[in-house]
Design a protein around this motif. Sequence first.
Motif, mmCIF file in Angstrom:
data_model
loop_
_atom_site.group_PDB
_atom_site.id
_atom_site.type_symbol
_atom_site.label_atom_id
_atom_site.label_comp_id
_atom_site.label_asym_id
_atom_site.label_seq_id
_atom_site.Cartn_x
_atom_site.Cartn_y
_atom_site.Cartn_z
ATOM 1 N N SER A 30 0.829 -1.212 0.000
ATOM 2 C CA SER A 30 0.000 0.000 0.000
ATOM 3 C C SER A 30 0.859 1.255 0.000
ATOM 4 C CB SER A 30 -0.934 0.003 1.215
ATOM 5 O OG SER A 30 -1.774 -1.124 1.229
ATOM 6 N N GLY A 31 1.925 1.248 0.811
ATOM 7 C CA GLY A 31 2.793 2.423 0.888
ATOM 8 C C GLY A 31 3.497 2.716 -0.418
ATOM 9 N N THR A 32 3.932 1.667 -1.100
ATOM 10 C CA THR A 32 4.614 1.837 -2.380
ATOM 11 C C THR A 32 3.680 2.403 -3.447
ATOM 12 O OG1 THR A 32 6.115 -0.004 -1.893
ATOM 13 C CG2 THR A 32 5.910 0.668 -4.198
ATOM 14 N N VAL A 33 2.462 1.890 -3.483
ATOM 15 C CA VAL A 33 1.524 2.251 -4.547
ATOM 16 C C VAL A 33 0.796 3.578 -4.276
ATOM 17 C CG1 VAL A 33 -0.602 1.539 -5.741
ATOM 18 C CG2 VAL A 33 1.160 -0.162 -5.197
ATOM 19 N N LEU A 34 0.471 3.866 -3.013
ATOM 20 C CA LEU A 34 -0.446 4.966 -2.714
ATOM 21 C C LEU A 34 0.200 6.250 -2.191
ATOM 22 C CD1 LEU A 34 -3.379 2.981 -1.021
ATOM 23 C CD2 LEU A 34 -3.208 3.775 -3.379
ATOM 24 N N THR A 35 1.456 6.217 -1.802
ATOM 25 C CA THR A 35 2.070 7.412 -1.207
ATOM 26 C C THR A 35 2.033 8.621 -2.144
ATOM 27 O OG1 THR A 35 3.514 6.186 0.301
ATOM 28 C CG2 THR A 35 4.212 8.394 -0.324
ATOM 29 N N VAL A 36 2.485 8.446 -3.367
ATOM 30 C CA VAL A 36 2.511 9.572 -4.316
ATOM 31 C C VAL A 36 1.100 10.112 -4.586
ATOM 32 C CG1 VAL A 36 3.113 10.310 -6.644
ATOM 33 C CG2 VAL A 36 4.680 8.835 -5.360
ATOM 34 N N PRO A 37 0.115 9.257 -4.910
ATOM 35 C CA PRO A 37 -1.240 9.778 -5.130
ATOM 36 C C PRO A 37 -1.822 10.504 -3.916
ATOM 37 C CG PRO A 37 -1.068 7.546 -5.985
ATOM 38 C CD PRO A 37 0.204 7.818 -5.231
#
Length: 437
Positions: A317-324
């Motif tokens: 989750s952290g890898t995929v959602l941090t930027v968005p």
Amino acid sequence: MTDAKKAERKQSRYIASNILKGSLGNMIEWYDWYVYAAFAVYFSTDFFPSGDTTTQLLNTAAIFAIGFLMRPIGSLIMGRYADRHGRRAALTLSILIMASGSLIIAATPNYQTIGIAAPIILILARLFQGLSLGGEYGTSATYLSEMANKGRRGFYSSFQYVTLVGGQLVALGVQIILQLWLNDAQLRAWGWRIPFIIGALGALIVLWLRLSMDESEQFKNMAKSKTKKDAGTLKALLKYPRAVLTVVGLTLGGTVAFYTYTTYLQKFMINSVGLDKEVVSIINFVALLIFLIMQPLAGLLSDHIGRKPLLFFFGISGTVLTVPLFMLMHSSHSVTAAFLLMMVGLIIVTGYTSINAIVKAELFPTEIRALGVGLPYGLTVAIFGGTAEFVALWFKSLGIETLFFFYVAGCIFISLIVYWRMQESSKTSYIEAEMME
């Protein structure tokens, strides 16, 4: 009630009492540490020459990072002390050091009065506190993990972050109260000193609590064994290189994400999103309170399904959602959106914070546990966690703040690789193996 039931209840009260004493001390330690970050927007002008707000905050962030440089040294010194002389002795000493640092900061005159001596004293005080906190983490994680009973170690060890976040909440609570009682000019002139005084006084209560704590059975058994002569030594630690590297990998993404979504996010909402300081303080307080409640629930869940599923949840989750998440917050300029997006980030981080203490403690035997948990953690936090806010502000000063979001996601991805390759620590736990001997 049968004798067995009475004995079980007595044992539960004994464990809960010692967990409470150790945890409250941990809370005061972290309160003293976080007060600096919470009130930096007010005292930055007191310790540095006049300039733009971002530059002054960058200076205070740099000192925040410098404080982290002492944490590996504190982990080495205090971890060795805890492994040789006991967890209680080390935890008592650490609270005294932290309180001294708070008193020094509270009493230091401003830059206009003593010039360059003001930031120098501030740096020395933060180094002093970094030494204390470096020893606190590994020893506290060790103590809570050892005092907990089988099948509840994830639950009880999660209270390290309950009280860690609790310390931050108390700091924010004090900030909110002072913002209501004092105006901005008063807070900048002298009001920011009050929370540092509160922390030092609170340490006196904690000192009494920690003196009445019981030592863990694992340490007492180790102290009677032949392994005592190697307790707390680097020579003994080097026998577990895989465990040391695992702690580094576990910590990397977790510490960057934690400091990003807690410490730095407050300044991001003010400087980049454009929200008022008072509103941001309330958002942070409510979000962190919910985050605190989630810790024991996630810790309890790990006792039933294992530690790795929660670590995978955080890593993916952290890898995929941090930027968005950060991009949405930056473009929304909405109080409600900022709160909800912060909560999503904190839910993700819970996969790491709730169980990181027990996972690391399960990797090492008793004679090297405090040092093994603390030293590689302290080194990683000093390099990555302590610099997260500084890196973010540096990117902002260059006009490329967006790159920081990708930096955070990349650090979490590296940890995800470690989670994928490591074993399930609850099934290979040194703590459980020692209890069976």
